[in-house]
Design a protein around this motif. Structure first.
Motif, PDB file in Angstrom:
ATOM      1  N   ILE A 181       0.856  -1.189   0.000  1.00  0.00           N
ATOM      2  CA  ILE A 181       0.000   0.000   0.000  1.00  0.00           C
ATOM      3  C   ILE A 181       0.892   1.240   0.000  1.00  0.00           C
ATOM      4  CG2 ILE A 181      -1.723   1.278   1.340  1.00  0.00           C
ATOM      5  CD1 ILE A 181      -2.740  -1.404   2.364  1.00  0.00           C
ATOM      6  N   ASP A 182       0.541   2.213  -0.812  1.00  0.00           N
ATOM      7  CA  ASP A 182       1.369   3.418  -0.967  1.00  0.00           C
ATOM      8  C   ASP A 182       1.549   4.150   0.357  1.00  0.00           C
ATOM      9  OD1 ASP A 182       1.621   2.908  -3.643  1.00  0.00           O
ATOM     10  OD2 ASP A 182      -0.014   4.234  -4.250  1.00  0.00           O
ATOM     11  N   MET A 183       2.784   4.603   0.603  1.00  0.00           N
ATOM     12  CA  MET A 183       3.101   5.405   1.792  1.00  0.00           C
ATOM     13  C   MET A 183       3.847   6.660   1.348  1.00  0.00           C
ATOM     14  SD  MET A 183       4.268   2.483   4.549  1.00  0.00           S
ATOM     15  CE  MET A 183       5.607   1.904   3.508  1.00  0.00           C
ATOM     16  N   ASN A 184       3.498   7.783   1.947  1.00  0.00           N
ATOM     17  CA  ASN A 184       4.077   9.057   1.526  1.00  0.00           C
ATOM     18  C   ASN A 184       5.403   9.370   2.206  1.00  0.00           C
ATOM     19  OD1 ASN A 184       1.858   9.650  -0.167  1.00  0.00           O
ATOM     20  ND2 ASN A 184       0.669  10.385   1.605  1.00  0.00           N
ATOM     21  N   LEU A 185       5.582   8.895   3.440  1.00  0.00           N
ATOM     22  CA  LEU A 185       6.764   9.275   4.207  1.00  0.00           C
ATOM     23  C   LEU A 185       7.949   8.347   3.892  1.00  0.00           C
ATOM     24  CD1 LEU A 185       5.108   9.973   7.691  1.00  0.00           C
ATOM     25  CD2 LEU A 185       5.681  11.608   5.863  1.00  0.00           C
ATOM     26  N   ALA A 186       9.110   8.956   3.634  1.00  0.00           N
ATOM     27  CA  ALA A 186      10.305   8.177   3.305  1.00  0.00           C
ATOM     28  C   ALA A 186      10.737   7.309   4.484  1.00  0.00           C
ATOM     29  CB  ALA A 186      11.442   9.124   2.896  1.00  0.00           C
ATOM     30  N   GLU A 187      10.567   7.829   5.718  1.00  0.00           N
ATOM     31  CA  GLU A 187      10.988   7.041   6.885  1.00  0.00           C
ATOM     32  C   GLU A 187      10.121   5.787   7.064  1.00  0.00           C
ATOM     33  OE1 GLU A 187       8.935  10.817   8.622  1.00  0.00           O
ATOM     34  OE2 GLU A 187      10.196  10.261   6.902  1.00  0.00           O
ATOM     35  N   ASP A 188       8.831   5.873   6.667  1.00  0.00           N
ATOM     36  CA  ASP A 188       7.961   4.696   6.726  1.00  0.00           C
ATOM     37  C   ASP A 188       8.390   3.651   5.697  1.00  0.00           C
ATOM     38  OD1 ASP A 188       6.559   5.881   8.716  1.00  0.00           O
ATOM     39  OD2 ASP A 188       4.786   6.397   7.515  1.00  0.00           O
TER      40      ASP A 188
END
Length: 523
Positions: free
Chosen positions: A369-376
């Protein structure tokens, strides 16, 4: 973490389940008549040269010829070829390998047509089982794998596993193995040899040398080709050889012969652990007793649930495996980004288990599932890498791409394990016609009557669906009790989770299957 191995030996197949903290993580199944071909060594003839591929096809007795690339012949191919002729030239006295002369290494930029001829005999070992339309993959670099050591005939050095970090221990092992290795042999020291005494390593060295001697004696005494000169140990023992570790608490086996073989092997590699091998004698099927059957049915198939309504969809294609992560009906009251992260982290845990469980190899593409945060995204990548550390197969994991895809490559040695968890209709068995289910117990009684009064089997076990078993056993004067009064106390009813609602199986006192299916079952 505790580990248990459950071995279910049936008349037609053997299944092995590895449980970690009671959770199924590896599952292997093979027919009784089939052999575990990876590791088998053959003397066979070259059937066809393929100059364009710089390879050849070799007849090792499979339906499809095996593939052998020039670069897989191994540096010591010329030494093997000469020694093979020396062994076959004298059928009475075996020419010892210690006296064999070592020839120059094979040139890496050579060609197959200048090295081999059609009809030439070669000694080869299977490194990859037939997969799909492809035959087995071969190598000319022969090796005999043990628990601590890998013995390589015509090898010229001792190598120590890079996973042994201590320089002092590496030096100790190398010096020790060099002192006990015979001439014209090389050795690879495996990671589990760390800290082992010379007596244990020397004992395994003698076992591996004996395997080589037995294999080469078969070459000397017979002329039939292709000839299997060394057969890898059975699936149960082979799996234990690679997996065994001190955390094993129990190894349960429901077959006396296999139990003896496993106990003998464990006593060789870890005498203090011989007591963990136990013979299972319960009446309930062994996989049902340890909750393996239910986990198999829930873990295989196209859709796999992993908690909170989330699920994976796993598709297998010729080129790759494709996995889609779905949040399903997950309704936790959290921000969308946090929900996506939680779903993806759970998927990473389940996917790592699925790769081991199904033995999926080649290219695996996962659509998280798409995630916006690079740390995630970085957290997900690190979680996947950590989960895959337990995996014995060589693998490589790439961080998520800009499209949210993770690419994984995993060593493919044998076809992916695929268990068909779909069942035929429990009332019509796929025919589209049903008979009254209330008559099912009457049908079973007719079978029992025939078994006792005509076949003469007085003691037997009737396996039925757990719901049917509950119906047969209910009440003070149950149906089972009535059968025992009429046909003798040898009538036993066993609930089995693997059977459909109106399926049944009969087994004799030795747990051998009795075929009681008749044409009139359909009427």
């Amino acid at each position: 973490m505790t580990s248990e191995v459950i071995i279910d030996a049936q008349p037609k197949e053997i299944s092995i389940a590895l449980l970690e903290d009671k959770r199924l993580v590896e599952y292997q199944r093979e027919p009784r008549e089939a052999s575990f071909s990876v590791g088998n060594i053959y003397v066979a003839k070259v059937k066809k040269l393929m100059p364009g591929l710089n390879a050849c096809f070799v007849d090792v007795g499979y339906e499809r010829d095996a593939f052998l690339h020039y670069l897989d012949l191994g540096g010591q191919f010329n030494s093997y070829a000469k020694y093979l002729k020396q062994v076959q030239s004298d059928r009475k006295r075996l020419y010892p390998i210690q006296k064999a002369s070592r020839l120059p290494d094979l040139q890496k930029d050579g060609t197959v047509q200048n090295t081999l001829q059609v009809g030439q005999e070669v000694m080869v070992q299977i490194v990859k089982e037939p997969i799909s339309t492809k035959g087995p993959r071969l190598t000319g670099e022969i090796s005999f794998a043990g628990r601590f050591l890998v013995l390589i005939p015509f090898g010229h050095k001792v190598s120590v596993s890079s996973k042994i970090r201590s320089g002092e221990e590496r030096a100790r092992l190398k010096q020790l193995i060099q002192s006990i290795t015979p001439k014209n042999f090389g050795v690879i020291v495996r990671t589990v040899a760390e800290g082992k005494r010379v007596a244990e390593l020397d004992a395994e060295m003698k076992v591996l040398l004996n395997r080589w001697n037995e294999a080469i004696q078969r070459v000397q005494k017979t002329q039939e080709r292709p000839q299997l000169i060394f057969e890898e140990t059975g699936r149960a023992v082979a799996m234990l050889r690679d997996l065994f570790n001190p955390t094993y608490e129990n190894i349960y086996v429901n077959d006396e012969e296999i139990c003896t073989a496993v106990r003998h092997y464990v006593s060789l590699i870890a005498p203090e652990k011989a007591g963990i091998v136990k013979r299972y004698t319960g009446k309930v099927p062994i996989f049902d007793n340890f909750d393996v059957t239910k986990q198999i049915k829930s873990s295989f198939g196209k859709t796999v649930n992993y908690g909170h309504g989330c699920y994976l969809i796993i598709e297998h294609t010729e080129a790759m495996h494709v996995v889609d992560v779905n949040s399903g009906n997950r309704t936790k009251e959290k921000a969308q980004e946090q929900n996506a992260l939680d779903t993806n982290l759970g998927a990473a845990d389940e996917l790592a288990r699925q790769l081991r469980l199904r033995d999926m190899g080649g290219i695996i593409v996962v659509d998280f599932i798409d995630m916006n945060l690079a740390e995630d995204r970085q957290m997900l990548y690190e979680r996947m890498c950590k989960n895959m550390q337990k995996d014995r197969a060589r693998h490589n994991i790439l961080p998520l791409s800009k499209f949210g895809l993770m690419q994984i490559t995993r060593q493919r040695v044998r076809p992916a394990m695929d268990v068909d968890v779909d069942e035929n209709c429990p009332t019509c068995f796929g025919t589209g016609k049903i008979r009254s289910s209330i008559l099912f117990t009457d049908q079973l009684e007719r079978k029992i009557d025939r078994l006792v009064n005509k076949v003469g089997v007085r003691k037997f076990y009737l396996h039925v669906h757990p719901y049917v078993a509950a119906y047969i056993n209910k009440g003070l004067v149950s149906l089972k009790r009535k059968w025992q009064m009429k046909y003798g106390t040898g009538v036993h009813v066993i609930p089995s989770q693997k059977l459909g609602f109106l399926q049944y199986e009969f087994y004799d006192a030795r747990q051998q299957f009795i075929d009681m299916k008749e044409q009139n079952d359909k009427s």
